[in-house]
Design a protein around this motif. Structure first.
Motif, PDB file in Angstrom:
ATOM      1  N   UNK A 192      54.612  51.503  29.650  1.00 49.21           N
ATOM      2  CA  UNK A 192      55.183  51.871  28.350  1.00 49.21           C
ATOM      3  C   UNK A 192      54.633  51.008  27.224  1.00 49.21           C
ATOM      4  N   UNK A 193      54.225  49.779  27.523  1.00 48.72           N
ATOM      5  CA  UNK A 193      53.727  48.880  26.477  1.00 48.72           C
ATOM      6  C   UNK A 193      52.228  48.652  26.552  1.00 48.72           C
ATOM      7  N   UNK A 194      51.578  49.300  27.500  1.00 47.89           N
ATOM      8  CA  UNK A 194      50.146  49.121  27.655  1.00 47.89           C
ATOM      9  C   UNK A 194      49.716  49.407  29.077  1.00 47.89           C
ATOM     10  N   UNK A 195      48.582  48.867  29.449  1.00 45.31           N
ATOM     11  CA  UNK A 195      48.014  49.080  30.780  1.00 45.31           C
ATOM     12  C   UNK A 195      48.146  47.784  31.572  1.00 45.31           C
ATOM     13  N   UNK A 196      48.873  47.845  32.690  1.00 44.09           N
ATOM     14  CA  UNK A 196      49.054  46.663  33.530  1.00 44.09           C
ATOM     15  C   UNK A 196      47.838  46.502  34.435  1.00 44.09           C
ATOM     16  N   UNK A 197      47.187  45.355  34.321  1.00 47.14           N
ATOM     17  CA  UNK A 197      46.003  45.052  35.120  1.00 47.14           C
ATOM     18  C   UNK A 197      46.369  44.054  36.209  1.00 47.14           C
ATOM     19  N   UNK A 198      46.073  44.415  37.453  1.00 43.46           N
ATOM     20  CA  UNK A 198      46.175  43.491  38.582  1.00 43.46           C
ATOM     21  C   UNK A 198      44.761  43.152  39.034  1.00 43.46           C
ATOM     22  N   UNK A 199      44.490  41.868  39.153  1.00 43.96           N
ATOM     23  CA  UNK A 199      43.161  41.436  39.574  1.00 43.96           C
ATOM     24  C   UNK A 199      43.282  40.178  40.413  1.00 43.96           C
ATOM     25  N   UNK A 200      42.198  39.858  41.110  1.00 45.26           N
ATOM     26  CA  UNK A 200      42.115  38.635  41.899  1.00 45.26           C
ATOM     27  C   UNK A 200      40.922  37.843  41.407  1.00 45.26           C
ATOM     28  N   UNK A 201      41.079  36.544  41.350  1.00 38.54           N
ATOM     29  CA  UNK A 201      40.004  35.710  40.832  1.00 38.54           C
ATOM     30  C   UNK A 201      39.916  34.424  41.627  1.00 38.54           C
ATOM     31  N   UNK A 202      38.716  33.981  41.887  1.00 36.87           N
ATOM     32  CA  UNK A 202      38.499  32.684  42.505  1.00 36.87           C
ATOM     33  C   UNK A 202      38.481  31.586  41.447  1.00 36.87           C
ATOM     34  N   UNK A 203      38.003  31.947  40.230  1.00 36.46           N
ATOM     35  CA  UNK A 203      37.946  30.994  39.118  1.00 36.46           C
ATOM     36  C   UNK A 203      38.534  31.652  37.881  1.00 36.46           C
ATOM     37  N   UNK A 204      39.396  30.938  37.191  1.00 34.94           N
ATOM     38  CA  UNK A 204      40.054  31.507  36.017  1.00 34.94           C
ATOM     39  C   UNK A 204      39.180  31.474  34.776  1.00 34.94           C
ATOM     40  N   UNK A 205      38.144  30.638  34.754  1.00 36.05           N
ATOM     41  CA  UNK A 205      37.275  30.654  33.582  1.00 36.05           C
ATOM     42  C   UNK A 205      36.524  31.978  33.479  1.00 36.05           C
ATOM     43  N   UNK A 206      36.162  32.554  34.638  1.00 30.33           N
ATOM     44  CA  UNK A 206      35.525  33.872  34.613  1.00 30.33           C
ATOM     45  C   UNK A 206      36.475  34.949  34.113  1.00 30.33           C
ATOM     46  N   UNK A 207      37.751  34.871  34.522  1.00 35.15           N
ATOM     47  CA  UNK A 207      38.737  35.824  34.048  1.00 35.15           C
ATOM     48  C   UNK A 207      38.960  35.675  32.551  1.00 35.15           C
ATOM     49  N   UNK A 208      38.963  34.442  32.056  1.00 38.51           N
ATOM     50  CA  UNK A 208      39.119  34.210  30.622  1.00 38.51           C
ATOM     51  C   UNK A 208      37.979  34.854  29.841  1.00 38.51           C
ATOM     52  N   UNK A 209      36.755  34.716  30.332  1.00 38.19           N
ATOM     53  CA  UNK A 209      35.615  35.351  29.674  1.00 38.19           C
ATOM     54  C   UNK A 209      35.745  36.870  29.690  1.00 38.19           C
ATOM     55  N   UNK A 210      36.206  37.409  30.810  1.00 43.80           N
ATOM     56  CA  UNK A 210      36.365  38.853  30.911  1.00 43.80           C
ATOM     57  C   UNK A 210      37.372  39.368  29.890  1.00 43.80           C
ATOM     58  N   UNK A 211      38.536  38.725  29.816  1.00 43.60           N
ATOM     59  CA  UNK A 211      39.563  39.163  28.871  1.00 43.60           C
ATOM     60  C   UNK A 211      39.097  39.001  27.434  1.00 43.60           C
ATOM     61  N   UNK A 212      38.394  37.916  27.153  1.00 40.92           N
ATOM     62  CA  UNK A 212      37.906  37.684  25.795  1.00 40.92           C
ATOM     63  C   UNK A 212      36.862  38.717  25.377  1.00 40.92           C
TER      64      UNK A 212
END
Length: 235
Positions: A166-186
């Motif tokens: 209702x408020x957007x798209x819920x993304x579930x993901x798995x990551x070994x390193x959070x810096x890569x996830x930060x780059x992806x979201x940015x």
């Protein structure tokens, strides 16, 4: 049966190349675009041939734990994805459908035994789904406030699973390193809200600090070195 499988095998390689995750893909080695090591000599052609003619093969396989096993496999497809080749097929040793990295296959021997692939089986869809379920260190939940169709084009199934809310798209993901996830979201053009883990917030703050520092950095001033004057000599 052979002709349809031949078409499927060639098609899956082209389709998978178009589904590779973006460079900020947040996970361990399969998630960061990487060429890996090349398959051994003759391995890839032997698997492709067995896939085309629907012949069971015996492979010698080395796992990431450095364990070597011999197993018979019915090869359903050979897929190129995110810089690596994968074999998708029925594993007689484990009695289930499995995915194998081709660069870890040390030998391939034809068993001269035919098989029939499941009707309508898609090696590409199976591979991307399997990679998305690999267990990693971090479980990530983020709501992305944007249209699901556009978000899905940016985040393939090998990167994350998406659910419209209702408020957007819920993304579930798995990551070994959070810096890569930060780059992806940015890299996304939509705002987002982090649900977990809290450590992802710090990873984003660190990235933001690095970007702010880069934005303020002035180019170094390099002093020009005067060219040597050409000496002329009078006669």
């Amino acid at each position: 049966m052979q002709a349809p499988l031949r078409r499927s095998s060639g098609c899956c390689r082209r389709r998978c190349a178009n589904r590779s995750p973006p460079s900020a893909n947040p996970s361990h080695s399969p998630a960061t675009p990487s060429s890996g090591k090349p398959p051994g000599a003759g391995i890839l052609p032997a698997l492709a041939q067995a896939t085309r003619i629907c012949t069971t093969v015996c492979i010698s396989y080395q796992s990431w734990r450095q364990q070597r096993t011999e197993r018979d496999v019915d090869p359903y497809g050979v897929v190129f994805h995110n810089g690596r080749w994968y074999l998708v097929g029925y594993d007689h040793l484990r009695d289930t459908l499995r995915t194998f990295r081709v660069d870890r296959i040390e030998s391939v021997t034809s068993q001269a035994r035919d098989f029939t692939a499941p009707n309508g089986f898609d090696p590409v869809a199976h591979l991307t789904s399997a990679l998305a379920q690999v267990p990693y260190r971090w479980q990530v939940e983020v709501t992305i406030h944007g249209p699901i169709d556009a978000i899905a084009r940016r985040l393939p199934r090998s990167v994350a699973t998406l659910t419209a809310g209702t408020t957007g798209v819920l993304m579930h993901a798995r990551a070994e390193r959070l810096d890569g996830m930060a780059h992806l979201l940015a890299s996304l053009e939509w705002p987002f809200t982090i649900h977990r883990p809290d450590e992802l917030r710090q990873a984003l703050k660190t990235l933001a600090s690095e970007l702010a520092e880069a934005a303020e950095r002035e180019p170094a001033i390099v002093s020009a070195v005067p060219a040597r004057r050409r000496l002329s000599r009078r006669d």
